[in-house]
Write a protein that holds these residues in place. Structure first.
Motif, short mmCIF file in Angstrom:
data_model
loop_
_atom_site.label_atom_id
_atom_site.label_comp_id
_atom_site.label_asym_id
_atom_site.label_seq_id
_atom_site.Cartn_x
_atom_site.Cartn_y
_atom_site.Cartn_z
N HIS A 102 -35.74 35.75 -16.97
CA HIS A 102 -34.46 35.31 -16.40
C HIS A 102 -34.04 33.95 -16.93
O HIS A 102 -32.85 33.68 -17.09
N ASN A 103 -35.00 33.09 -17.24
CA ASN A 103 -34.66 31.79 -17.82
C ASN A 103 -34.07 31.94 -19.21
O ASN A 103 -33.09 31.28 -19.56
N ILE A 104 -34.64 32.82 -20.01
CA ILE A 104 -34.16 32.99 -21.39
C ILE A 104 -32.75 33.56 -21.43
O ILE A 104 -31.90 33.13 -22.22
N LEU A 106 -37.61 26.75 -12.60
CA LEU A 106 -39.06 26.90 -12.61
C LEU A 106 -39.56 28.03 -11.72
O LEU A 106 -40.60 28.63 -11.99
N SER A 107 -38.81 28.31 -10.66
CA SER A 107 -39.23 29.36 -9.72
C SER A 107 -38.82 30.75 -10.20
O SER A 107 -39.08 31.74 -9.52
N GLN A 135 -43.63 36.43 -15.98
CA GLN A 135 -44.39 35.28 -15.50
C GLN A 135 -43.43 34.18 -15.02
O GLN A 135 -42.42 33.90 -15.67
N LEU A 136 -43.73 33.56 -13.86
CA LEU A 136 -42.92 32.43 -13.39
C LEU A 136 -43.07 31.27 -14.37
O LEU A 136 -44.18 30.92 -14.77
N THR A 137 -41.96 30.68 -14.73
CA THR A 137 -41.95 29.63 -15.76
C THR A 137 -42.76 28.42 -15.34
O THR A 137 -43.31 27.70 -16.18
#
Length: 496
Positions: A352-354, A346-347, A393-395
């Motif tokens: 980067h999450n994808i 989440l941070s 954008q931060l998730t």
């Protein structure tokens, strides 16, 4: 303004802005004593902001709040609690190493000669729980309690503070059908005691069952308030999303192909002798009560649970899956039921999450190719219609539905043949659900084999080509879509 004595709480023309966003625009809310008032709307509609104003976490930019006919303005949560307001949040924050009684009276412990009077503490806690018709040992540690028991403790805590208004935010998002029944019985008891409940949920069947009145919000604005009996299901959905939905589910007959996954006699610590097949282009639903072993079964297929015996075949070839990394290489993708703990960082950014589990696609040798990474991410954002100000954008700041799309984007980036979705629409609004369903149908149409666990029976019935029903770690029924009904599923979910 004329104060209506019918209402214990009136919020009038409440507006609130944050940098670049008008979260609330002249919203109103009228709450009756001893009634359940549902507040509905898509994620981003402003529900949470309004509740945070009522509980003293935010101060409105304009508007007024009247409690029992008197204008109020809380400057802290403590002020709101002392006045008779309480909120039970979707994500509970208990003190795990303290007892049930200590959690109930945290900050308000009965004292004797300057010391906590533990005898009275335990006695009073027991009386409060008995008042709710709940049987939880008062000296039980909170870390040993189920989610449902923790919620009951939160309700008891609210009553201990003499709450006259209790806000419940998605109170059934992580509990089973039986526990929901217990919660609703408690809510009805609270109503009899004259306590007003503000109930936030995306689950239509719950709202139909428990609410007396419904207020709809959309895009930070007040839309309408009506008695539950005065509005139909389709009309309610239309008000929430702001457009007509001919149906939530767009299911077509599947064009299934070859066998992609075959599970034979799979046995683990929480399940036994599980056998089923999934074909190309097919959606297989897994239904059952919470704790039945559904998640453990799919986790075993993904390499997260130990398998004691049994066999897994992918496209006819037997495989032994040693880890999630190995599962991904074999063409399996998993969207966990708990996206915040297991699906996302989440941070970290959307970008980067994808790309987290597919960095090789973005690399030139040992180095990340930034341009390649950005293009891949932008393509996924466009393909899944992820609403985000930017890839950076931060998730954490995305809505629940868009967070779920980020998890899906991450899984789909590896182009799996088998996609496992564990509670794919939990905690997201009806509009976002519809988008997830359309994506699932598109993936099935592309030939993906999909396994979906869901606790929502309309979702299971609307999405699945075949349905496996699990009870106490065993398959009790396999139903074709045409033969299945909510009553039949529940029959097999509750007994062998």
């Amino acid at each position: 303004m004329d104060i209506d004595p019918l209402y214990i709480l009136q919020a009038v023309n409440i507006s609130k802005s944050f940098p670049g966003v008008k979260a609330l625009d002249s919203v109103r809310l009228d709450i009756e004593k001893g009634k359940v008032h549902a507040v509905m709307g898509e994620n981003g509609a402003g529900k949470s902001t309004l509740m945070k104003i009522l509980i003293g976490m935010y101060t409105p930019d304009s508007g007024a709040i009247y409690f029992k006919g008197t204008k109020i303005g809380f400057t802290s949560v403590d002020d709101a609690i002392k006045a008779g307001f309480s909120m039970i949040h979707q994500e509970l924050f208990p003190f795990p190493h303290l007892t049930v009684a200590e959690n109930i009276f945290m900050g308000n412990e009965p004292a004797k000669s300057g010391w906590i009077n533990r005898k009275k503490l335990n006695k009073d806690a027991g009386l409060l729980l008995a008042r709710l018709g709940v049987d939880i040992p008062v000296q039980k540690l909170m870390k040993e309690c189920s989610i449902a028991e923790m919620q009951m403790v939160e309700i008891a805590k609210a009553i201990s503070n003499n709450a006259e208004i209790i806000i419940m935010d998605e109170p059934t998002s992580a509990i089973s059908g039986r526990e929901v029944h217990t919660l609703f019985a408690i809510i009805n008891e609270l109503k009899r005691q004259g306590i007003a409940i503000i109930y936030i949920s995306h689950k239509m069947d719950e709202i139909r069952q428990i609410s007396d009145t419904i207020t709809v919000m959309r895009d930070g604005k007040y839309i309408s308030t009506f008695a539950k009996s005065d509005i139909g299901h389709e009309q309610l959905i239309s008000l929430i999303v702001g457009r007509e939905l001919s149906t939530v589910f767009y299911k077509k007959e599947p064009a299934t192909g070859e066998m992609v996954l075959s599970v034979k006699g799979l046995t683990g610590s929480r399940f036994k002798n599980i056998s089923f097949d999934v074909r190309k282009g097919e959606i297989v639903g897994i239904a059952g009560l919470m704790g039945a072993g559904r998640t453990e079964i799919v986790n075993a297929i993904y390499g997260l649970e130990k398998i004691y015996k049994g066999q897994i075949f992918i496209k006819g070839k037997r495989v032994i899956i040693r880890s999630p990394k190995h599962a991904i290489k074999l063409g399996i993708g998993l969207v966990s039921e708990d996206r915040k703990h297991y699906g996302l960082v989440l941070s970290s950014s959307v970008k980067h999450n994808i790309t987290l589990s597919a960095l090789k696609k973005c690399s030139n040798g040992p180095f990340i190719n930034t341009q390649k990474e950005q293009k891949i991410v932008d393509d996924q954002i466009l393909k899944l219609a992820i609403k985000t100000p930017s890839r950076n954008q931060l998730t954490n700041f995305l809505s629940g539905g868009n967070q779920q799309k980020v998890v899906l984007a991450k899984v789909l980036l590896n182009d799996p043949d088998i996609i496992i979705l564990d509670e794919p629409t939990r905690g997201i609004d009806i509009g976002a659900k519809s988008e997830i369903y359309k994506l699932m149908f598109r993936l099935a149409g592309e030939g993906k084999a999909i396994i979906m666990i869901s606790s929502e029976l309309p979702e299971i019935l609307g999405m699945s080509d075949r349905i496996l029903v699990i009870h106490e770690g065993a398959v009790t029924a396999e139903l074709n879509r045409a033969d299945a009904s909510q009553e039949l599923i529940m029959k097999y979910a509750m007994s062998k």
